[in-house]
Design a protein around this motif. Structure first.
Motif, mmCIF file in Angstrom:
data_model
loop_
_atom_site.group_PDB
_atom_site.id
_atom_site.type_symbol
_atom_site.label_atom_id
_atom_site.label_comp_id
_atom_site.label_asym_id
_atom_site.label_seq_id
_atom_site.Cartn_x
_atom_site.Cartn_y
_atom_site.Cartn_z
ATOM 1 N N GLN A 14 -73.195 -8.421 3.596
ATOM 2 C CA GLN A 14 -72.822 -7.994 2.398
ATOM 3 C C GLN A 14 -72.861 -6.132 2.405
ATOM 4 O O GLN A 14 -71.778 -5.585 1.679
ATOM 5 C CB GLN A 14 -73.380 -8.646 1.177
ATOM 6 C CG GLN A 14 -72.835 -10.029 1.127
ATOM 7 C CD GLN A 14 -73.365 -10.818 -0.308
ATOM 8 O OE1 GLN A 14 -74.452 -10.046 -0.709
ATOM 9 N NE2 GLN A 14 -73.340 -12.222 -0.139
ATOM 10 N N VAL A 17 -69.922 -5.314 4.602
ATOM 11 C CA VAL A 17 -68.291 -5.570 3.986
ATOM 12 C C VAL A 17 -68.407 -4.257 2.643
ATOM 13 O O VAL A 17 -67.304 -3.596 2.774
ATOM 14 C CB VAL A 17 -68.535 -6.849 3.284
ATOM 15 C CG1 VAL A 17 -67.439 -7.183 2.457
ATOM 16 C CG2 VAL A 17 -68.278 -7.833 4.337
ATOM 17 N N LEU A 53 -54.589 -6.250 1.779
ATOM 18 C CA LEU A 53 -55.650 -6.345 2.891
ATOM 19 C C LEU A 53 -55.682 -7.730 3.401
ATOM 20 O O LEU A 53 -56.611 -8.125 4.297
ATOM 21 C CB LEU A 53 -56.808 -5.627 2.732
ATOM 22 C CG LEU A 53 -56.805 -4.272 2.289
ATOM 23 C CD1 LEU A 53 -58.140 -3.805 1.826
ATOM 24 C CD2 LEU A 53 -56.304 -3.314 3.365
ATOM 25 N N SER A 75 -60.664 -10.566 -4.410
ATOM 26 C CA SER A 75 -59.337 -10.100 -4.865
ATOM 27 C C SER A 75 -59.167 -8.539 -4.407
ATOM 28 O O SER A 75 -57.971 -8.243 -4.465
ATOM 29 C CB SER A 75 -59.412 -10.200 -6.340
ATOM 30 O OG SER A 75 -60.757 -9.692 -7.054
ATOM 31 N N GLY A 76 -59.960 -7.783 -3.859
ATOM 32 C CA GLY A 76 -59.327 -6.529 -3.462
ATOM 33 C C GLY A 76 -58.860 -5.640 -4.650
ATOM 34 O O GLY A 76 -59.448 -5.823 -5.783
ATOM 35 N N THR A 100 -67.432 -5.547 -4.248
ATOM 36 C CA THR A 100 -67.223 -4.165 -3.733
ATOM 37 C C THR A 100 -67.029 -3.284 -5.115
ATOM 38 O O THR A 100 -65.701 -3.690 -5.343
ATOM 39 C CB THR A 100 -66.371 -3.783 -2.617
ATOM 40 O OG1 THR A 100 -66.926 -4.647 -1.499
ATOM 41 C CG2 THR A 100 -66.225 -2.465 -2.121
ATOM 42 N N THR A 125 -70.318 -12.526 -5.676
ATOM 43 C CA THR A 125 -70.042 -12.885 -4.466
ATOM 44 C C THR A 125 -69.580 -14.251 -4.346
ATOM 45 O O THR A 125 -69.771 -15.162 -5.190
ATOM 46 C CB THR A 125 -71.199 -12.910 -3.446
ATOM 47 O OG1 THR A 125 -72.133 -13.797 -3.822
ATOM 48 C CG2 THR A 125 -71.946 -11.244 -3.515
ATOM 49 N N ASN A 142 -57.605 -14.631 0.162
ATOM 50 C CA ASN A 142 -56.784 -14.160 1.347
ATOM 51 C C ASN A 142 -57.448 -13.113 2.213
ATOM 52 O O ASN A 142 -57.792 -11.947 1.647
ATOM 53 C CB ASN A 142 -55.595 -13.408 0.734
ATOM 54 C CG ASN A 142 -54.472 -13.300 1.581
ATOM 55 O OD1 ASN A 142 -54.423 -13.516 2.707
ATOM 56 N ND2 ASN A 142 -53.337 -12.778 0.977
ATOM 57 N N GLY A 143 -57.967 -13.654 3.293
ATOM 58 C CA GLY A 143 -58.625 -12.610 4.290
ATOM 59 C C GLY A 143 -60.082 -12.263 3.690
ATOM 60 O O GLY A 143 -60.529 -11.279 4.388
ATOM 61 N N LEU A 147 -65.345 -12.936 6.102
ATOM 62 C CA LEU A 147 -66.383 -11.942 5.961
ATOM 63 C C LEU A 147 -67.918 -12.411 5.288
ATOM 64 O O LEU A 147 -68.715 -11.832 4.998
ATOM 65 C CB LEU A 147 -65.896 -11.017 4.995
ATOM 66 C CG LEU A 147 -64.572 -10.152 5.390
ATOM 67 C CD1 LEU A 147 -64.001 -9.524 4.292
ATOM 68 C CD2 LEU A 147 -65.045 -9.408 6.641
HETATM 69 C C1 LIG Z 1 -59.815 -8.141 3.547
HETATM 70 S S1 LIG Z 1 -59.890 -7.760 2.188
HETATM 71 C C2 LIG Z 1 -58.822 -8.726 1.153
HETATM 72 C C3 LIG Z 1 -58.407 -8.336 -0.239
HETATM 73 C C4 LIG Z 1 -57.421 -9.033 -0.966
HETATM 74 N N1 LIG Z 1 -57.743 -10.790 -1.023
HETATM 75 C C5 LIG Z 1 -56.041 -9.062 -0.207
HETATM 76 O O1 LIG Z 1 -55.360 -9.891 0.171
HETATM 77 O O2 LIG Z 1 -55.760 -7.844 -0.299
HETATM 78 C C6 LIG Z 1 -61.527 -8.525 1.622
HETATM 79 C C7 LIG Z 1 -62.107 -8.481 0.388
HETATM 80 O O3 LIG Z 1 -63.240 -9.493 0.186
HETATM 81 C C8 LIG Z 1 -64.255 -8.729 -0.531
HETATM 82 N N2 LIG Z 1 -65.496 -9.447 -0.277
HETATM 83 C C9 LIG Z 1 -65.867 -9.556 1.374
HETATM 84 N N3 LIG Z 1 -66.971 -10.194 1.395
HETATM 85 C C10 LIG Z 1 -67.147 -10.925 -0.099
HETATM 86 C C11 LIG Z 1 -68.256 -11.730 -0.720
HETATM 87 N N4 LIG Z 1 -69.274 -12.257 -0.029
HETATM 88 N N5 LIG Z 1 -68.186 -11.919 -1.858
HETATM 89 C C12 LIG Z 1 -66.901 -11.541 -2.753
HETATM 90 N N6 LIG Z 1 -66.082 -10.599 -2.157
HETATM 91 C C13 LIG Z 1 -66.126 -10.381 -0.760
HETATM 92 C C14 LIG Z 1 -64.183 -7.270 -0.200
HETATM 93 O O4 LIG Z 1 -64.939 -6.497 -1.001
HETATM 94 C C15 LIG Z 1 -62.856 -6.992 -0.094
HETATM 95 O O5 LIG Z 1 -62.332 -6.529 -1.415
#
Ligand SMILES: C[S@@+](CC[C@H](N)C(=O)[O-])C[C@H]1O[C@@H](n2cnc3c(N)ncnc32)[C@H](O)[C@@H]1O
Length: 192
Positions: A14, A17, A53, A75-76, A100, A125, A142-143, A147
């Motif tokens: 975390q 990320v 992303l 959700s980015g 984030t 999270t 999505n993506g 992580l």
């Molecule tokens: C690759 S980006 C994808 C964002 C969005 N889903 C899109 O399609 O544009 C990954 C996102 O997941 C969030 N993220 C990563 N690990 C996470 C976790 N353990 N819990 C919640 N959010 C997380 C990051 O902060 C980032 O905003």
């Protein structure tokens, strides 16, 4: 032989990320134009499209209906959250969950710009989702699941919050085979 595992703890993953996605810089419209049709995204501002992303288009397969309660995990800047909000309409609701702070700030600014009233961006999270048991019709992502250093825990959380008969629709990357230790141990490869 055991498959080589990520060496990160949940907390370390975390932190990596957060640092990576807190500082992420938009790289144009290449991602959004690859993943979404022009019709799907024509109404979205550049500040949403430039921060797409993801790795796919889960909304296209989620069959969202008016009135549904949707959770967008990771959700980015909000692209799928806003697309879902349009589908579920004023009788539905979408929670965009992200851990984030900088991403939540971008998403909330985008929400103001769009004027989406059936959306709430929440910090948290995927391994500890701040929603009640059996409360969600559809989980999308999505993506993001790649992580997590605790993917089993993330899936337990998705199934905990989903109602019976609910749907889980996500796009992500999978590894077919084994990654070398040097890649598994690279922060840039993990969250780049
Ligand atoms: C690759 S980006 C994808 C964002 C969005 N889903 C899109 O399609 O544009 C990954 C996102 O997941 C969030 N993220 C990563 N690990 C996470 C976790 N353990 N819990 C919640 N959010 C997380 C990051 O902060 C980032 O905003």
């Amino acid at each position: 032989m055991d498959k080589p595992q990520l060496k990160w703890s949940e907390e370390q993953a975390q932190r990596i990320v957060r640092e990576s996605y807190g500082a992420v810089i938009p790289k144009g419209l290449g991602v959004v134009e690859n993943l979404y049709s022009a019709d799907e995204i024509a109404w979205l501002p550049e500040s949403v499209k430039g921060y797409a992303l993801g790795l796919g288009n889960p909304i296209r397969y989620a069959d969202l209906q008016p009135g549904e309660f949707v959770l967008d995990v990771g959700s980015g800047a909000g692209i799928d959250t806003f697309l879902a909000a349009k589908k579920v309409g004023s009788t539905g609701q979408v929670i965009g969950l992200d851990m984030t702070p900088e991403m939540l700030e971008r998403a909330r600014a985008n929400q103001k710009l769009i004027g989406a009233t059936n959306v709430e961006f929440r910090q948290g999270t995927m391994e500890n989702i701040p929603l009640d048991d059996v409360s969600v019709d559809v989980v999308i992502s999505n993506g993001v699941i790649n992580l997590s250093a605790e993917k089993g825990q993330a899936f337990r959380e998705f199934y905990r919050v989903l109602k019976p008969g609910g749907r889980l629709v996500f796009s992500d990357s999978v590894v077919n085979g084994q990654l070398p230790r040097s890649v598994l141990d690279s922060e840039a490869a993990f969250a780049g």
